[in-house]
Design a protein around this motif. Sequence first.
Motif, PDB file in Angstrom:
ATOM      1  N   SER A 191       0.845  -1.189   0.000  1.00 13.21           N
ATOM      2  CA  SER A 191       0.000   0.000   0.000  1.00 13.21           C
ATOM      3  C   SER A 191       0.880   1.239   0.000  1.00 13.21           C
ATOM      4  O   SER A 191       1.878   1.304   0.734  1.00 13.21           O
ATOM      5  CB  SER A 191      -0.914   0.008   1.228  1.00 13.21           C
ATOM      6  OG  SER A 191      -1.617   1.221   1.324  1.00 13.21           O
ATOM      7  N   PRO A 271      -7.605   1.659  -0.430  1.00 16.06           N
ATOM      8  CA  PRO A 271      -6.172   1.922  -0.627  1.00 16.06           C
ATOM      9  C   PRO A 271      -5.777   1.807  -2.095  1.00 16.06           C
ATOM     10  O   PRO A 271      -6.523   1.282  -2.922  1.00 16.06           O
ATOM     11  CB  PRO A 271      -5.504   0.809   0.191  1.00 16.06           C
ATOM     12  CG  PRO A 271      -6.503  -0.300   0.160  1.00 16.06           C
ATOM     13  CD  PRO A 271      -7.860   0.343   0.131  1.00 16.06           C
ATOM     14  N   TRP A 273      -3.350  -0.151  -4.184  1.00  5.88           N
ATOM     15  CA  TRP A 273      -2.476  -1.312  -4.084  1.00  5.88           C
ATOM     16  C   TRP A 273      -1.358  -1.247  -5.107  1.00  5.88           C
ATOM     17  O   TRP A 273      -1.556  -0.845  -6.245  1.00  5.88           O
ATOM     18  CB  TRP A 273      -3.269  -2.599  -4.285  1.00  5.88           C
ATOM     19  CG  TRP A 273      -4.368  -2.830  -3.292  1.00  5.88           C
ATOM     20  CD1 TRP A 273      -5.689  -3.018  -3.560  1.00  5.88           C
ATOM     21  CD2 TRP A 273      -4.253  -2.891  -1.868  1.00  5.88           C
ATOM     22  NE1 TRP A 273      -6.403  -3.205  -2.408  1.00  5.88           N
ATOM     23  CE2 TRP A 273      -5.540  -3.131  -1.343  1.00  5.88           C
ATOM     24  CE3 TRP A 273      -3.178  -2.770  -0.971  1.00  5.88           C
ATOM     25  CZ2 TRP A 273      -5.789  -3.250   0.016  1.00  5.88           C
ATOM     26  CZ3 TRP A 273      -3.429  -2.881   0.378  1.00  5.88           C
ATOM     27  CH2 TRP A 273      -4.712  -3.126   0.870  1.00  5.88           C
TER      28      TRP A 273
END
Length: 332
Positions: A191, A271, A273
């Motif tokens: 992340s 998030p 990735w």
Amino acid sequence: MKTNWDVIVIGAGMAGLSAAQQLRAAGKDVLVLEKSRGVGGRMATRRTDAGQWDHGAQYFTARSATFRRQIALWLRANVVSRWHEPIYAWDGTTLQASSPQQRFVGKPTMNAPLRAMAAQLVIELSAQVSCISRSCGAWSVHSESKTWQAPELVLAIPAPQVARLLPATHPLQAATAQVTMQPCWAVMISSKHAIHLPFAGLFVNETNVNDDVLSWIALDSSKAGRSGQHWVLHASVAWSLAHLDDTPDMVIDALCQAFSRLLKQWGQSKPSWQAATAHRWLYARGNAEAPITQDASDGLAIAGDWLAGGRVEGAYLSGVAAADILLTHSAN
């Protein structure tokens, strides 16, 4: 490298290396054969330019005095550390702390203690064994290009692989062929920004939770010697079986979406990735439902976590037990 040995061990995971370590300490001339490019088996670490992930075994515990003594040696050698970060469980509605216990990890990678064990052993990597045979009191172990011989042999590999190698008439063949081992897809992601959660590892209840996709989530970089925001996702057994032949990209997409759905449920923003990759563990879990009796009358013993409850400690103890069986037999 020479071809004649006292003992040949097939498999350089925890079971194989613990067997080889015990046999070498007893004065045996031991060769370990491993099909992969490195030691460790499912105590594996994936390294890329973007970071590292322990994508197989996530940690280990110690219940027996024998394994506690080994861990004490690894702690003193600084190849193992305690994982003090909180571990939670999720049942679909509640996040709560998991049962407290002392957990250990390899340092700085999960396979560090196995590399320490391997440093004292003779190991041939990228050695894919195709068949074994026995004649004139010795085992012959064959690959495509080489043959090795030894009067004693340890098969420290998953049960289905043991069953395929053993001659059909061997007394252990039928017993190992009946052992079912289950797969697990693992996804390694990073992340860009920190994800603030109360846990470093999470057990996901696989029944009616998140479409049964995930079984485990871990911030791998929370372990000693790691850094960054590197996460490991393990799929459930049911999902892995249903998607056994999916492409890595399909698996990455499914597991990342499942994790993102959970994050949204926990009030986290989606998030971004990065550095995603996947690995399929074909023989991730297994446990012999009935005890398998070994007498080593022909100089052969088997080892593996599937013989002893499926844990890292079980793998270690099964290797020690296999070595003891051979040493007892050869002493008689």
